[in-house]
Design a protein around this motif. Sequence first.
Motif, PDB file in Angstrom:
ATOM      1  N   ARG A 107       0.840  -1.197   0.000  1.00 43.93           N
ATOM      2  CA  ARG A 107       0.000   0.000   0.000  1.00 43.93           C
ATOM      3  C   ARG A 107       0.874   1.245   0.000  1.00 43.93           C
ATOM      4  O   ARG A 107       1.860   1.324   0.748  1.00 43.93           O
ATOM      5  CB  ARG A 107      -0.905  -0.003   1.233  1.00 43.93           C
ATOM      6  CG  ARG A 107      -1.906   1.141   1.246  1.00 43.93           C
ATOM      7  CD  ARG A 107      -2.805   1.077   2.479  1.00 43.93           C
ATOM      8  NE  ARG A 107      -3.687   2.219   2.511  1.00 43.93           N
ATOM      9  CZ  ARG A 107      -4.940   2.212   2.066  1.00 43.93           C
ATOM     10  NH1 ARG A 107      -5.452   1.101   1.565  1.00 43.93           N
ATOM     11  NH2 ARG A 107      -5.678   3.297   2.149  1.00 43.93           N
ATOM     12  N   VAL A 108       0.517   2.220  -0.816  1.00 41.04           N
ATOM     13  CA  VAL A 108       1.220   3.507  -0.842  1.00 41.04           C
ATOM     14  C   VAL A 108       0.780   4.288   0.387  1.00 41.04           C
ATOM     15  O   VAL A 108      -0.412   4.537   0.569  1.00 41.04           O
ATOM     16  CB  VAL A 108       0.922   4.274  -2.146  1.00 41.04           C
ATOM     17  CG1 VAL A 108       1.561   5.663  -2.100  1.00 41.04           C
ATOM     18  CG2 VAL A 108       1.411   3.491  -3.358  1.00 41.04           C
ATOM     19  N   VAL A 109       1.743   4.665   1.231  1.00 38.59           N
ATOM     20  CA  VAL A 109       1.425   5.354   2.486  1.00 38.59           C
ATOM     21  C   VAL A 109       1.881   6.811   2.519  1.00 38.59           C
ATOM     22  O   VAL A 109       1.501   7.564   3.405  1.00 38.59           O
ATOM     23  CB  VAL A 109       2.001   4.597   3.709  1.00 38.59           C
ATOM     24  CG1 VAL A 109       1.334   3.220   3.835  1.00 38.59           C
ATOM     25  CG2 VAL A 109       3.512   4.454   3.622  1.00 38.59           C
ATOM     26  N   TRP A 110       2.692   7.208   1.525  1.00 39.14           N
ATOM     27  CA  TRP A 110       3.201   8.575   1.462  1.00 39.14           C
ATOM     28  C   TRP A 110       3.779   8.782   0.075  1.00 39.14           C
ATOM     29  O   TRP A 110       4.257   7.849  -0.551  1.00 39.14           O
ATOM     30  CB  TRP A 110       4.278   8.758   2.527  1.00 39.14           C
ATOM     31  CG  TRP A 110       4.963  10.091   2.535  1.00 39.14           C
ATOM     32  CD1 TRP A 110       4.583  11.217   3.216  1.00 39.14           C
ATOM     33  CD2 TRP A 110       6.186  10.432   1.865  1.00 39.14           C
ATOM     34  NE1 TRP A 110       5.476  12.230   2.983  1.00 39.14           N
ATOM     35  CE2 TRP A 110       6.470  11.775   2.159  1.00 39.14           C
ATOM     36  CE3 TRP A 110       7.046   9.738   1.025  1.00 39.14           C
ATOM     37  CZ2 TRP A 110       7.589  12.427   1.653  1.00 39.14           C
ATOM     38  CZ3 TRP A 110       8.155  10.380   0.512  1.00 39.14           C
ATOM     39  CH2 TRP A 110       8.429  11.723   0.846  1.00 39.14           C
ATOM     40  N   PHE A 111       3.718  10.028  -0.406  1.00 38.02           N
ATOM     41  CA  PHE A 111       4.366  10.339  -1.684  1.00 38.02           C
ATOM     42  C   PHE A 111       4.800  11.788  -1.702  1.00 38.02           C
ATOM     43  O   PHE A 111       4.298  12.625  -0.968  1.00 38.02           O
ATOM     44  CB  PHE A 111       3.437  10.016  -2.871  1.00 38.02           C
ATOM     45  CG  PHE A 111       2.164  10.814  -2.914  1.00 38.02           C
ATOM     46  CD1 PHE A 111       2.091  12.019  -3.593  1.00 38.02           C
ATOM     47  CD2 PHE A 111       1.028  10.345  -2.276  1.00 38.02           C
ATOM     48  CE1 PHE A 111       0.911  12.739  -3.645  1.00 38.02           C
ATOM     49  CE2 PHE A 111      -0.156  11.051  -2.316  1.00 38.02           C
ATOM     50  CZ  PHE A 111      -0.216  12.263  -3.009  1.00 38.02           C
TER      51      PHE A 111
END
Length: 152
Positions: free
Chosen positions: A147-151
């Motif tokens: 899961r992408v949690v920050w960008f």
Amino acid sequence: STETAANMNTAPTTPDGDYVCISRLMVDVSQPQARIIAAPQPDESCCFRASWIRQHLHMEPESLRLINVTGDSMEPTLNHGDLLLVNTAHTHPTPPGIYLIFDGYGLMPKRLETIAMHGAPRLRVMSDNPQYSVYEKSLDDISIIGRVVWFA
């Protein structure tokens, strides 16, 4: 093909212990089901405040890896070249959100949503860019890397 690097066993800390270095992600996509592989490349890591990871993200740094976005399918949310922080321990698409996947065509961030139905679990795979169509896949036909949690 393979994406850039990661060591899945450790998240090295800086000498003062305030920061943790997160490695780049390397995924073997030569098989139908992609898998994360260990390939330490310390020069390819970025450091984050350890307290921010634990208190803001509520995660342990060992499960986090970095990767850059390729392409425009998630614009305007994610742009080509953006840096993603991916929780590789979160590989089940609940709750819905942005996940890094390999669907047989490429490694990419996509919005995933589980479709409630009888039989084999299915996913709705969505891009934020309206030029790309929504499609469905069997959960068995997609490798969810995390899961992408920050960008940024």
